[in-house]
Design a protein around this motif. Structure first.
Motif, PDB file in Angstrom:
ATOM      1  N   THR A 150    -103.101 -34.496 -95.996  1.00  0.00           N
ATOM      2  CA  THR A 150    -102.404 -33.222 -95.859  1.00  0.00           C
ATOM      3  C   THR A 150    -101.042 -33.474 -95.212  1.00  0.00           C
ATOM      4  N   GLN A 151    -100.226 -32.439 -95.172  1.00  0.00           N
ATOM      5  CA  GLN A 151     -98.902 -32.572 -94.577  1.00  0.00           C
ATOM      6  C   GLN A 151     -99.028 -33.052 -93.130  1.00  0.00           C
ATOM      7  N   GLY A 152     -98.251 -34.076 -92.791  1.00  0.00           N
ATOM      8  CA  GLY A 152     -98.284 -34.644 -91.446  1.00  0.00           C
ATOM      9  C   GLY A 152     -99.194 -35.840 -91.304  1.00  0.00           C
ATOM     10  N   ALA A 153    -100.109 -36.046 -92.255  1.00  0.00           N
ATOM     11  CA  ALA A 153    -100.983 -37.224 -92.198  1.00  0.00           C
ATOM     12  C   ALA A 153    -100.124 -38.475 -92.248  1.00  0.00           C
ATOM     13  N   ASN A 154    -100.478 -39.473 -91.455  1.00  0.00           N
ATOM     14  CA  ASN A 154     -99.626 -40.658 -91.384  1.00  0.00           C
ATOM     15  C   ASN A 154    -100.416 -41.919 -91.110  1.00  0.00           C
ATOM     16  N   THR A 155     -99.786 -43.025 -91.463  1.00  0.00           N
ATOM     17  CA  THR A 155    -100.305 -44.358 -91.168  1.00  0.00           C
ATOM     18  C   THR A 155     -99.444 -44.957 -90.072  1.00  0.00           C
ATOM     19  N   PRO A 156    -100.030 -45.416 -88.963  1.00  0.00           N
ATOM     20  CA  PRO A 156     -99.211 -45.997 -87.884  1.00  0.00           C
ATOM     21  C   PRO A 156     -98.345 -47.143 -88.405  1.00  0.00           C
ATOM     22  N   CYS A 157     -97.190 -47.327 -87.806  1.00  0.00           N
ATOM     23  CA  CYS A 157     -96.284 -48.384 -88.243  1.00  0.00           C
ATOM     24  C   CYS A 157     -96.939 -49.751 -88.051  1.00  0.00           C
ATOM     25  N   HIS A 158     -96.916 -50.554 -89.109  1.00  0.00           N
ATOM     26  CA  HIS A 158     -97.575 -51.859 -89.071  1.00  0.00           C
ATOM     27  C   HIS A 158     -96.991 -52.741 -90.157  1.00  0.00           C
ATOM     28  N   LEU A 159     -97.331 -54.007 -90.109  1.00  0.00           N
ATOM     29  CA  LEU A 159     -97.066 -54.908 -91.227  1.00  0.00           C
ATOM     30  C   LEU A 159     -98.386 -55.494 -91.683  1.00  0.00           C
ATOM     31  N   ASP A 160     -98.459 -55.797 -92.965  1.00  0.00           N
ATOM     32  CA  ASP A 160     -99.658 -56.408 -93.550  1.00  0.00           C
ATOM     33  C   ASP A 160     -99.481 -57.917 -93.579  1.00  0.00           C
ATOM     34  N   SER A 161    -100.487 -58.627 -93.116  1.00  0.00           N
ATOM     35  CA  SER A 161    -100.388 -60.081 -93.025  1.00  0.00           C
ATOM     36  C   SER A 161    -100.431 -60.762 -94.391  1.00  0.00           C
ATOM     37  N   PRO A 235     -92.195 -55.523 -99.928  1.00  0.00           N
ATOM     38  CA  PRO A 235     -92.283 -56.979 -99.826  1.00  0.00           C
ATOM     39  C   PRO A 235     -93.191 -57.430 -98.681  1.00  0.00           C
ATOM     40  N   ARG A 236     -93.529 -58.684 -98.727  1.00  0.00           N
ATOM     41  CA  ARG A 236     -94.387 -59.281 -97.709  1.00  0.00           C
ATOM     42  C   ARG A 236     -93.777 -59.130 -96.319  1.00  0.00           C
ATOM     43  N   HIS A 237     -94.636 -58.707 -95.371  1.00  0.00           N
ATOM     44  CA  HIS A 237     -94.302 -58.633 -93.950  1.00  0.00           C
ATOM     45  C   HIS A 237     -93.249 -57.587 -93.601  1.00  0.00           C
ATOM     46  N   TRP A 238     -93.002 -56.640 -94.489  1.00  0.00           N
ATOM     47  CA  TRP A 238     -92.128 -55.526 -94.122  1.00  0.00           C
ATOM     48  C   TRP A 238     -92.944 -54.491 -93.357  1.00  0.00           C
ATOM     49  N   TRP A 239     -92.435 -54.102 -92.202  1.00  0.00           N
ATOM     50  CA  TRP A 239     -93.070 -53.055 -91.408  1.00  0.00           C
ATOM     51  C   TRP A 239     -92.953 -51.724 -92.161  1.00  0.00           C
ATOM     52  N   HIS A 240     -93.966 -50.863 -92.023  1.00  0.00           N
ATOM     53  CA  HIS A 240     -93.874 -49.565 -92.671  1.00  0.00           C
ATOM     54  C   HIS A 240     -94.706 -48.508 -91.950  1.00  0.00           C
ATOM     55  N   TYR A 241     -94.102 -47.337 -91.851  1.00  0.00           N
ATOM     56  CA  TYR A 241     -94.759 -46.130 -91.357  1.00  0.00           C
ATOM     57  C   TYR A 241     -94.677 -45.112 -92.486  1.00  0.00           C
ATOM     58  N   VAL A 242     -95.794 -44.442 -92.797  1.00  0.00           N
ATOM     59  CA  VAL A 242     -95.860 -43.552 -93.958  1.00  0.00           C
ATOM     60  C   VAL A 242     -96.380 -42.189 -93.519  1.00  0.00           C
ATOM     61  N   GLU A 243     -95.714 -41.125 -93.959  1.00  0.00           N
ATOM     62  CA  GLU A 243     -96.140 -39.768 -93.611  1.00  0.00           C
ATOM     63  C   GLU A 243     -96.128 -38.881 -94.848  1.00  0.00           C
ATOM     64  N   SER A 244     -97.117 -37.995 -94.933  1.00  0.00           N
ATOM     65  CA  SER A 244     -97.209 -37.049 -96.047  1.00  0.00           C
ATOM     66  C   SER A 244     -96.316 -35.845 -95.766  1.00  0.00           C
ATOM     67  N   LEU A 245     -95.541 -35.443 -96.773  1.00  0.00           N
ATOM     68  CA  LEU A 245     -94.590 -34.351 -96.600  1.00  0.00           C
ATOM     69  C   LEU A 245     -95.082 -33.032 -97.167  1.00  0.00           C
ATOM     70  N   ASP A 246     -95.958 -33.071 -98.156  1.00  0.00           N
ATOM     71  CA  ASP A 246     -96.389 -31.845 -98.819  1.00  0.00           C
ATOM     72  C   ASP A 246     -97.807 -31.451 -98.415  1.00  0.00           C
ATOM     73  N   ALA A 247     -98.209 -30.257 -98.847  1.00  0.00           N
ATOM     74  CA  ALA A 247     -99.501 -29.708 -98.426  1.00  0.00           C
ATOM     75  C   ALA A 247    -100.643 -30.670 -98.710  1.00  0.00           C
ATOM     76  N   VAL A 248    -100.604 -31.308 -99.881  1.00  0.00           N
ATOM     77  CA  VAL A 248    -101.606 -32.309-100.244  1.00  0.00           C
ATOM     78  C   VAL A 248    -100.895 -33.447-100.959  1.00  0.00           C
ATOM     79  N   THR A 249    -101.251 -34.677-100.621  1.00  0.00           N
ATOM     80  CA  THR A 249    -100.668 -35.853-101.276  1.00  0.00           C
ATOM     81  C   THR A 249    -101.772 -36.786-101.752  1.00  0.00           C
TER      82      THR A 249
END
Length: 452
Positions: A150-161, A235-249
């Motif tokens: 839903t809107q506001g749902a997010n993944t904490p900032c991280h990098l994938d190994s 790309p490999r080892h890029w940090w990323h934080y992701v958040e949903s902007l719309d009512a449902v994603t």
């Protein structure tokens, strides 16, 4: 009637070649709009999955300047029909386990849901996802995960190994905040909470606190709002934080393995052994919830050492560097200029767009790549020409929320988490991996991890 191959801006071979050469995130346009998975709206999925229960992660919509880790969230099991009724404001009796969490106060996220598990009774649905269009023949939904929020749902900032990431946006929009590997010192990396293959940042990258994390000022955010039908290359080892902007994603992604993952598995095995050894030990400051809910449990030291030895043995048995078909550097790119897949000056037109680098304090409402077709992607588009931030070793967990731990503050005791931030810092783990592989095989690793 035109065939699918004729309407694609890139052939699978071209798409694979482009990915091999890209040095920063980019969005592919018009590559997946005909995939059946693009019809996987939440309403359609609710019908397809019926009463199958899915685990949702819930977080408060409060605005703070601390990241909300998965260990701090609530969790419910519900089917998608109940989820949809909850988002529509139905009565408590109709929303199942969501009843205890007012929609006005919480967001919900069904993340990391393996399509192979969701559709194990109807495996034909795997074919709705066609990563073969990107040059990965035979790769479909069975090697993909589904994300519903839903809107506001997010993944904490991280990098994938491990590997790199391809993400298809299906429904709604998501905003991505990405930072290059060279910014790691500015991201204040931590392995608490511990999750294999994820290095978290202690910074709230949307609302950073410069008093607690001054080095973050030097970070170089790349921001993009991903629209339905677009595919993001991370790309490999890029940090990323992701958040949903719309009512449902709804999103679907796949992680693509790389040669250098063999050495990354050694690094992860070292990290797990150290973290579990220290956090499992009885201590006054070891009462925090340190294991991510995605983990099955705390392995014994013996089990962790067996995994480490297996990882080292597997890496040592790889052919010498000279015998490998395609050597890659620590970012997963071809390391030998002689086998560079595409000239670095090549541009690919409006169907492939680089994610722009923003100023640190620029409005996070980034323009969608589709709206800026003049920013054509080039393989030379690295952001490494900017200076990296100050060293980000340790120093954060000993300070409570709202209190700054300044340099030389001897009144604040060093905690186990502070110690771990140093012991399992990516730079330290990279060096330990090198030493272990040299000790076991008598040779240096095929790829020396880049100093960040």
């Amino acid at each position: 009637m035109a065939t699918r191959a004729n309407v694609k801006p890139f052939s699978p071979t071209e798409a694979r070649r482009i990915q091999d050469g890209l040095q920063q995130p980019a969005v592919f346009l018009n590559m997946a709009s005909d995939w059946p998975v693009c019809n996987w709206s939440v309403d359609q999925l609710a019908v397809s999955l019926g009463d199958k229960h899915i685990r949702f992660r819930l977080g408060r919509k409060d605005e703070t300047n601390w990241p909300l880790f998965e260990t701090q969230c609530a969790y419910v099991e519900a089917n998608l029909a109940q989820f949809l009724r909850w988002t529509s404001g139905h009565s408590e009796a109709a929303v199942g386990s969501f009843a205890a969490y007012p929609f006005s106060e919480y967001w919900a996220y069904a993340d990391y849901k393996y399509i192979a598990h969701l559709f194990q009774e109807t495996p034909s649905r795997f074919q709705d996802v066609r990563w073969s269009d990107f040059g990965f023949e035979g790769r479909d939904g069975q090697a993909s995960t589904l994300w519903i929020g839903t809107q506001g749902a997010n993944t904490p900032c991280h990098l994938d190994s491990y590997g790199f990431n391809l993400v298809l946006q299906v429904q709604g929009r998501k905003r991505w905040h990405l930072f290059p590997p060279e910014d790691t010192a500015s991201m204040y990396p931590t392995r608490i909470p511990y999750e294999e293959s994820s290095v978290f940042s202690r910074v709230d990258v949307v609302r950073p606190d410069p008093a607690r994390f001054p080095a973050f000022r030097a970070a170089r955010p790349h921001r993009v709002t991903l629209q339905p039908g677009q595919v993001l290359y991370v790309p490999r080892h890029w940090w990323h934080y992701v958040e949903s902007l719309d009512a449902v994603t709804v999103s679907v992604n796949t992680w693509i393995e790389l040669e250098v993952d063999d050495e990354a598995r050694v690094s992860e095995a070292v990290t797990k052994a150290v973290v579990c050894a220290l956090k499992a030990a009885p201590s006054q400051d070891n009462r925090d919830t340190w294991l991510n809910p995605t983990e099955d449990g705390v392995a014994t030291h013996g089990e962790n050492m067996r995994c480490l030895n297996l990882a080292v043995q597997a890496c040592a048995q790889q052919p010498p560097t000279e015998a490998r078909a395609l050597k890659r550097d620590s970012a997963g790119r071809p390391a030998d200029p002689a086998v560079e897949p595409t000239p670095v000056t090549a541009a690919f037109g409006p169907h492939l767009v680089l994610v722009p680098c923003c100023t640190p304090h620029e409005d996070t409402g980034a323009t969608c790549p589709a709206e800026t077709p003049t920013k054509q992607a080039k393989l030379s588009g690295s952001s490494a020409d900017h200076p990296a931030g100050a060293d980000g070793f340790g120093g954060g967990h000993a300070a409570e929320q709202g209190r700054v731990q300044g340099a030389g503050d001897t009144a604040v005791p060093i905690t186990t988490n502070d110690l771990l931030d140093c012991l399992v810092h990516p730079d330290v783990i990279s060096r330990v991996t090198e030493l272990l592989l040299e000790k076991r095989s008598g040779r240096r690793p095929a790829v020396t991890p880049a100093r960040r």
